[in-house]
Design a protein around this motif. Structure first.
Motif: not given
Ligand code: ZN
Length: 271
Positions: A183-194
Protein backbone atom coordinates in the motif's frame (compact mmCIF):
# COMPACT_ATOMS: atom_id res chain seq x y z
CA UNK A 1 -16.69 3.61 7.44
CA UNK A 2 -19.12 3.09 4.61
CA UNK A 3 -17.28 2.44 1.38
CA UNK A 4 -18.56 1.43 -2.03
CA UNK A 5 -19.80 -2.10 -1.17
CA UNK A 6 -21.64 -0.98 1.98
CA UNK A 7 -23.27 1.90 0.12
CA UNK A 8 -24.22 -0.41 -2.71
CA UNK A 9 -26.00 -2.68 -0.22
CA UNK A 10 -27.86 0.39 1.10
CA UNK A 11 -28.75 1.31 -2.47
CA UNK A 12 -30.25 -2.14 -3.03
CA UNK A 13 -32.10 -2.21 0.31
CA UNK A 14 -33.43 1.35 -0.04
CA UNK A 15 -34.60 0.62 -3.57
CA UNK A 16 -36.36 -2.56 -2.43
CA UNK A 17 -38.05 -0.78 0.49
CA UNK A 18 -38.72 2.72 -0.76
CA UNK A 19 -38.82 2.94 -4.57
CA UNK A 20 -42.35 4.19 -5.29
CA UNK A 21 -42.95 5.18 -1.65
CA UNK A 22 -44.18 8.61 -0.62
CA UNK A 23 -42.32 10.68 1.99
CA UNK A 24 -45.08 11.67 4.40
CA UNK A 25 -42.96 13.62 6.86
CA UNK A 26 -39.50 14.49 8.02
CA UNK A 27 -38.10 15.15 11.48
CA UNK A 28 -34.76 16.85 11.89
CA UNK A 29 -33.15 16.74 15.32
CA UNK A 30 -29.78 18.12 14.22
CA UNK A 31 -30.31 21.10 11.94
CA UNK A 32 -26.67 21.03 10.84
CA UNK A 33 -27.07 17.56 9.35
CA UNK A 34 -29.81 18.77 6.97
CA UNK A 35 -29.64 22.51 6.45
CA UNK A 36 -32.79 23.12 4.43
CA UNK A 37 -35.38 25.63 5.60
CA UNK A 38 -38.75 24.44 6.79
CA UNK A 39 -40.70 25.95 3.90
CA UNK A 40 -38.41 24.34 1.33
CA UNK A 41 -38.71 20.95 3.05
CA UNK A 42 -42.52 21.17 3.12
CA UNK A 43 -42.62 22.18 -0.54
CA UNK A 44 -39.89 19.94 -2.03
CA UNK A 45 -39.67 16.84 0.18
CA UNK A 46 -42.94 16.14 2.05
CA UNK A 47 -45.50 14.44 -0.18
CA UNK A 48 -42.93 13.53 -2.81
CA UNK A 49 -42.40 9.99 -4.08
CA UNK A 50 -38.96 8.37 -4.29
CA UNK A 51 -38.46 7.09 -7.81
CA UNK A 52 -35.21 5.29 -7.36
CA UNK A 53 -31.98 5.27 -5.41
CA UNK A 54 -28.58 5.64 -7.00
CA UNK A 55 -25.04 5.26 -5.63
CA UNK A 56 -22.33 7.52 -7.02
CA UNK A 57 -18.88 7.10 -5.51
CA UNK A 58 -19.33 7.43 -1.76
CA UNK A 59 -22.75 9.12 -1.99
CA UNK A 60 -26.33 7.93 -2.20
CA UNK A 61 -28.88 9.86 -4.25
CA UNK A 62 -32.60 9.56 -3.65
CA UNK A 63 -34.39 10.67 -6.82
CA UNK A 64 -37.80 12.24 -6.09
CA UNK A 65 -40.73 12.67 -8.46
CA UNK A 66 -40.36 16.49 -8.48
CA UNK A 67 -36.93 16.17 -10.12
CA UNK A 68 -35.13 17.11 -6.91
CA UNK A 69 -32.59 14.86 -5.20
CA UNK A 70 -31.70 14.05 -1.63
CA UNK A 71 -27.93 13.58 -1.47
CA UNK A 72 -26.80 11.44 1.44
CA UNK A 73 -23.28 10.99 2.75
CA UNK A 74 -22.52 8.47 5.50
CA UNK A 75 -19.24 9.22 7.28
CA UNK A 76 -17.49 7.41 10.10
CA UNK A 77 -20.05 5.73 12.38
CA UNK A 78 -23.08 6.80 10.35
CA UNK A 79 -25.74 4.29 9.31
CA UNK A 80 -29.36 3.83 8.24
CA UNK A 81 -32.13 1.88 9.90
CA UNK A 82 -35.59 1.07 8.60
CA UNK A 83 -38.05 0.72 11.45
CA UNK A 84 -41.03 2.34 13.14
CA UNK A 85 -41.94 4.09 16.41
CA UNK A 86 -42.10 0.63 18.00
CA UNK A 87 -38.88 -0.61 16.39
CA UNK A 88 -36.30 2.13 16.60
CA UNK A 89 -32.58 2.34 17.28
CA UNK A 90 -31.44 3.27 20.79
CA UNK A 91 -29.29 6.13 19.49
CA UNK A 92 -30.87 9.42 18.39
CA UNK A 93 -31.35 9.81 14.66
CA UNK A 94 -30.29 13.20 13.25
CA UNK A 95 -32.92 12.88 10.55
CA UNK A 96 -36.04 10.70 10.33
CA UNK A 97 -37.85 10.27 7.02
CA UNK A 98 -41.43 9.06 7.43
CA UNK A 99 -43.19 6.82 4.93
CA UNK A 100 -46.51 6.43 6.73
CA UNK A 101 -45.78 4.18 9.70
CA UNK A 102 -42.39 3.18 8.33
CA UNK A 103 -39.45 5.35 9.35
CA UNK A 104 -36.01 5.62 7.79
CA UNK A 105 -33.67 6.61 10.62
CA UNK A 106 -30.45 8.37 9.55
CA UNK A 107 -27.92 8.08 12.38
CA UNK A 108 -24.47 9.51 12.98
CA UNK A 109 -24.90 12.26 10.38
CA UNK A 110 -22.60 15.28 10.54
CA UNK A 111 -22.95 18.74 9.02
CA UNK A 112 -24.41 18.71 5.50
CA UNK A 113 -24.52 14.91 5.27
CA UNK A 114 -28.07 15.21 3.89
CA UNK A 115 -28.76 17.84 1.24
CA UNK A 116 -31.74 18.79 -0.90
CA UNK A 117 -30.45 19.60 -4.37
CA UNK A 118 -31.47 20.20 -7.96
CA UNK A 119 -29.98 18.09 -10.74
CA UNK A 120 -27.60 20.94 -11.60
CA UNK A 121 -26.45 21.29 -8.01
CA UNK A 122 -25.81 17.53 -7.79
CA UNK A 123 -23.61 17.73 -10.88
CA UNK A 124 -21.72 20.70 -9.46
CA UNK A 125 -21.09 18.83 -6.24
CA UNK A 126 -20.25 15.38 -7.56
CA UNK A 127 -18.82 16.48 -10.91
CA UNK A 128 -15.49 17.40 -9.33
CA UNK A 129 -14.94 13.80 -8.21
CA UNK A 130 -13.26 11.22 -10.37
CA UNK A 131 -15.28 8.50 -12.15
CA UNK A 132 -16.99 5.81 -10.10
CA UNK A 133 -15.05 2.55 -9.85
CA UNK A 134 -17.83 0.80 -11.80
CA UNK A 135 -18.22 3.49 -14.46
CA UNK A 136 -18.24 1.54 -17.75
CA UNK A 137 -16.07 4.24 -19.34
CA UNK A 138 -13.30 3.64 -16.81
CA UNK A 139 -11.21 1.33 -18.98
CA UNK A 140 -7.78 0.17 -17.84
CA UNK A 141 -6.13 2.90 -19.96
CA UNK A 142 -8.30 5.62 -18.43
CA UNK A 143 -7.71 4.13 -14.99
CA UNK A 144 -3.94 4.44 -15.47
CA UNK A 145 -4.29 7.97 -16.86
CA UNK A 146 -6.19 9.11 -13.73
CA UNK A 147 -3.00 8.51 -11.69
CA UNK A 148 -0.64 10.26 -14.12
CA UNK A 149 -0.01 13.24 -11.80
CA UNK A 150 0.33 11.19 -8.63
CA UNK A 151 3.74 10.65 -7.05
CA UNK A 152 3.05 9.27 -3.56
CA UNK A 153 1.84 5.99 -2.10
CA UNK A 154 -0.73 3.97 -4.05
CA UNK A 155 -3.07 3.58 -1.05
CA UNK A 156 -3.35 7.36 -0.64
CA UNK A 157 -4.06 7.82 -4.35
CA UNK A 158 -6.67 5.02 -4.43
CA UNK A 159 -8.53 6.81 -1.62
CA UNK A 160 -8.42 10.20 -3.36
CA UNK A 161 -12.02 10.72 -4.54
CA UNK A 162 -10.81 13.21 -7.16
CA UNK A 163 -8.87 10.41 -8.88
CA UNK A 164 -11.55 7.70 -8.77
CA UNK A 165 -14.49 7.58 -6.39
CA UNK A 166 -15.70 4.79 -4.16
CA UNK A 167 -12.62 3.47 -2.35
CA UNK A 168 -11.72 4.24 1.28
CA UNK A 169 -9.32 3.07 3.98
CA UNK A 170 -10.46 -0.56 4.15
CA UNK A 171 -10.83 -1.61 0.53
CA UNK A 172 -7.67 0.22 -0.57
CA UNK A 173 -5.72 -2.23 1.64
CA UNK A 174 -7.67 -5.21 0.31
CA UNK A 175 -7.13 -4.12 -3.31
CA UNK A 176 -3.36 -3.65 -2.82
CA UNK A 177 -3.14 -7.07 -1.17
CA UNK A 178 -5.06 -8.78 -3.98
CA UNK A 179 -2.76 -7.09 -6.51
CA UNK A 180 0.33 -8.12 -4.46
CA UNK A 181 1.41 -4.46 -4.28
CA UNK A 182 2.45 -2.76 -1.04
CA UNK A 183 0.00 0.00 0.00
CA UNK A 184 2.99 2.33 0.47
CA UNK A 185 4.49 1.46 -2.94
CA UNK A 186 5.42 4.60 -4.87
CA UNK A 187 3.41 5.23 -8.02
CA UNK A 188 6.29 6.35 -10.30
CA UNK A 189 7.82 2.86 -9.99
CA UNK A 190 4.76 1.13 -11.46
CA UNK A 191 4.85 -0.69 -14.79
CA UNK A 192 1.72 -1.13 -16.87
CA UNK A 193 1.46 -4.66 -15.52
CA UNK A 194 1.20 -3.33 -11.93
CA UNK A 195 -1.72 -1.12 -12.95
CA UNK A 196 -3.44 -4.02 -14.70
CA UNK A 197 -3.26 -6.08 -11.51
CA UNK A 198 -4.66 -3.17 -9.46
CA UNK A 199 -7.48 -2.56 -11.95
CA UNK A 200 -8.45 -6.22 -11.93
CA UNK A 201 -8.17 -6.43 -8.11
CA UNK A 202 -10.29 -3.30 -7.65
CA UNK A 203 -13.22 -4.85 -9.52
CA UNK A 204 -12.89 -8.35 -8.07
CA UNK A 205 -12.50 -7.19 -4.46
CA UNK A 206 -15.41 -4.75 -4.56
CA UNK A 207 -17.69 -7.15 -6.46
CA UNK A 208 -16.95 -9.92 -4.00
CA UNK A 209 -17.70 -7.63 -1.04
CA UNK A 210 -21.01 -6.55 -2.60
CA UNK A 211 -22.03 -10.14 -3.36
CA UNK A 212 -21.47 -10.99 0.32
CA UNK A 213 -23.49 -8.04 1.66
CA UNK A 214 -20.65 -5.62 2.38
CA UNK A 215 -19.04 -5.21 5.79
CA UNK A 216 -21.56 -2.90 7.47
CA UNK A 217 -21.82 -3.48 11.21
CA UNK A 218 -25.37 -2.22 11.79
CA UNK A 219 -28.35 -4.16 10.41
CA UNK A 220 -30.60 -2.14 8.09
CA UNK A 221 -33.80 -3.52 9.59
CA UNK A 222 -35.03 -6.19 11.96
CA UNK A 223 -34.21 -9.61 10.49
CA UNK A 224 -31.71 -8.19 7.99
CA UNK A 225 -29.42 -11.11 7.14
CA UNK A 226 -27.76 -9.49 4.11
CA UNK A 227 -25.78 -6.60 5.63
CA UNK A 228 -22.29 -7.37 6.91
CA UNK A 229 -21.78 -10.82 5.38
CA UNK A 230 -18.36 -9.75 4.11
CA UNK A 231 -17.14 -8.59 7.52
CA UNK A 232 -15.20 -11.74 8.38
CA UNK A 233 -13.73 -12.10 4.90
CA UNK A 234 -11.05 -9.42 4.94
CA UNK A 235 -7.68 -10.88 4.00
CA UNK A 236 -5.44 -8.04 5.21
CA UNK A 237 -7.42 -5.16 6.73
CA UNK A 238 -7.24 -5.02 10.55
CA UNK A 239 -5.34 -8.33 10.69
CA UNK A 240 -2.11 -7.14 12.31
CA UNK A 241 -0.08 -10.07 13.71
CA UNK A 242 -2.18 -12.66 11.87
CA UNK A 243 -0.81 -15.06 9.28
CA UNK A 244 -1.05 -14.17 5.59
CA UNK A 245 -3.30 -16.73 3.88
CA UNK A 246 -1.31 -16.47 0.68
CA UNK A 247 2.29 -16.92 1.83
CA UNK A 248 2.32 -17.62 5.56
CA UNK A 249 4.05 -14.32 6.40
CA UNK A 250 3.00 -12.13 9.32
CA UNK A 251 0.73 -9.16 8.59
CA UNK A 252 2.03 -5.81 9.82
CA UNK A 253 0.38 -2.48 10.52
CA UNK A 254 2.23 0.44 9.00
CA UNK A 255 1.70 4.20 8.81
CA UNK A 256 1.28 6.02 5.50
CA UNK A 257 1.10 9.81 5.95
CA UNK A 258 -0.60 9.45 9.32
CA UNK A 259 -3.02 6.78 8.18
CA UNK A 260 -2.83 3.11 9.13
CA UNK A 261 -2.41 0.42 6.51
CA UNK A 262 -1.97 -3.34 6.65
CA UNK A 263 0.61 -5.23 4.62
CA UNK A 264 2.33 -8.58 4.23
CA UNK A 265 5.92 -7.65 3.44
CA UNK A 266 6.65 -11.18 2.21
CA UNK A 267 4.23 -11.21 -0.73
CA UNK A 268 3.36 -7.56 -1.41
CA UNK A 269 6.01 -5.79 -3.48
CA UNK A 270 6.91 -2.29 -4.61
CA UNK A 271 5.50 -2.84 -8.07
ZN1 ZN B 1 1.90 -12.80 2.29
Amino acid sequence: MQELPELDIYRALLTEQFAGAQITGIEISNVKAFQADEEQVQRDVVGKVIWFVERRGLHLLLHMDNGKRLLLHLGQGAYLYKGSEADKPTRTAQVKLYFGDVILFCLGLRADDLQLLTVKEVEEKLGRFGPDVFDKRLTVDRFIARFAKKRGAIKTALMDQNVISGIGAIYSDEICYAAAVRPDAKIPLFERETWERLYEAMHSILNEAISQGGAGVQPFAEGDSLTGGHHDHFKIYDREGKICQRCGGVIEKIDISGRKAFVCSDCQKDQ
